[in-house]
Design a protein around this motif. Sequence first.
Motif, PDB file in Angstrom:
ATOM      1  N   SER A 140       0.795  -1.214   0.000  1.00 50.90           N
ATOM      2  CA  SER A 140       0.000   0.000   0.000  1.00 50.90           C
ATOM      3  C   SER A 140       0.832   1.270   0.000  1.00 50.90           C
ATOM      4  CB  SER A 140      -0.926   0.007   1.229  1.00 50.90           C
ATOM      5  OG  SER A 140      -0.137  -0.066   2.423  1.00 50.90           O
ATOM      6  N   LYS A 141       2.108   1.194   0.471  1.00 50.64           N
ATOM      7  CA  LYS A 141       2.885   2.415   0.630  1.00 50.64           C
ATOM      8  C   LYS A 141       4.375   2.091   0.684  1.00 50.64           C
ATOM      9  CE  LYS A 141       3.225   6.510   3.628  1.00 50.64           C
ATOM     10  NZ  LYS A 141       2.813   7.121   4.910  1.00 50.64           N
ATOM     11  N   GLY A 161       2.641  -3.131   4.002  1.00 52.47           N
ATOM     12  CA  GLY A 161       1.629  -4.011   3.447  1.00 52.47           C
ATOM     13  C   GLY A 161       2.087  -5.456   3.508  1.00 52.47           C
ATOM     14  N   VAL A 181       4.361   1.031  -6.908  1.00 49.79           N
ATOM     15  CA  VAL A 181       3.991   1.945  -5.834  1.00 49.79           C
ATOM     16  C   VAL A 181       5.103   2.984  -5.740  1.00 49.79           C
ATOM     17  CG1 VAL A 181       3.459   2.193  -3.395  1.00 49.79           C
ATOM     18  CG2 VAL A 181       2.773   0.131  -4.600  1.00 49.79           C
TER      19      VAL A 181
END
Length: 448
Positions: free
Chosen positions: A108-109, A125, A206
């Motif tokens: 996610s990041k 994540g 990402v």
Amino acid sequence: MNSFCRHTFLVMAFLAVLPLAAQHIECVGTALLVTNNNDTAFVFAEEPHLKSKLGNVDWYRTSDKELIQSDVDEIYPESGEGVLVRKDGNFLGVYYIFRLDQYSPAISKVDVLPRCRETVVQLQGHIPPMTYTDTFGLQAVMPRHCSLAYTNLSWSGESWQDSAAVQSFALSLNKMHLPAVYGTTTYAVRFDDEWREALQLAVDSVVSDVIEPVAVSSHLVSTTTVRGEAGAKSNEVDRPTDAATLTGSAPLEIFFESHPTPAVEFFDWRVYRGSQLLATRSDENMRYTFSNPGQYRVVSYVMNRFCPCQDPDDGDCERDSTQVDISVPESQLMVPNVFTPNGDGQNDEFRVLYRSLREYHIWVYNRWGKLVYESTDPAKGWDGMIGNRPAAEGAYYYVIRAMGTDADPNAGYHTRQAYEKGKTNADESYLGIYQLSGDINLLRGKNK
């Protein structure tokens, strides 16, 4: 992405047991083959099924050795089912098919922590592993990798320029320790590029926030003040005629530029002669004149509030420093005994040969003791003229008092007798002191 994963399979053919298996069995459908350790073939396909190149064969489950289908040339195994292949009693290979419902990493990041010596990248994540069962019935993890791309700075020869950098690592690692970064950048993590490119899938990545650098570095550039042009005649030995030279007759003036990276806030210049610290400066650039003979070292330290340099002798400071070595030779003074001012361009002036002098005075007298020439510049010489008239041929008498840059600053001249005695005894207090006198013969010869 998810719709694709729900219809994607992985076929794994274990070829280590039978290297020729790949010649007998093929996967039917759109596929990508990636060799892993030369014994496993990874295949993506919409509807993967196995087809025998040898015609009809027998297909068995690896779990219980039960016959699945016999005397057929192709089969559609269930997901996760291992298949043994036999023909005429010969073992051809073991194959497995897996459905990849969770293909994409759930990252996610990307958090980035810039430091003085490294950059720490943390993936936030869960990265689901991709497992399979090997030929011995043991569960194993399929190697998966991703790449991390960012921009760093590199020295181009004249300035710091942006330079693309890529680091690859296993997806099992959520934290990476990368080299320190010196410029503003973002970190883009890309997953399974090899598979996705071959399958013509969109890039899965990402990207971090914009990261400002903390680490510092510099590139020291030195420029020497030249005296005259290279190749031009001069009576100064080791005269600096090249701006890039770091050795030469004193006074040797050099301009030092630190060329810092953007995060640098403070500068610390240090000039050493051997192990002795001679001078310090705190400007971005520095000009320094090396007057005394010896071996010198100039070190440029750079720092900021995050990466301080408390003690220049510790290892951390040395990492953020650049240095150059400078050499200044001992003084020298040699006097010729003849010159020929006839205009032929050869030995037309009475000039001394010198190096690294800080004081010089010469007097030239004719045979009756009259002063005919005087100078305090060793680079100049007597052209054999007295006023506007050529001096007569014959012997003239010179007296020279000079001091080299290696002489004791408090040293003075001595009586002739004391000087001769000191020189004979190699008295170091006389180092760099020149009290010379003698005859110089003026010969005109044939004029041109």
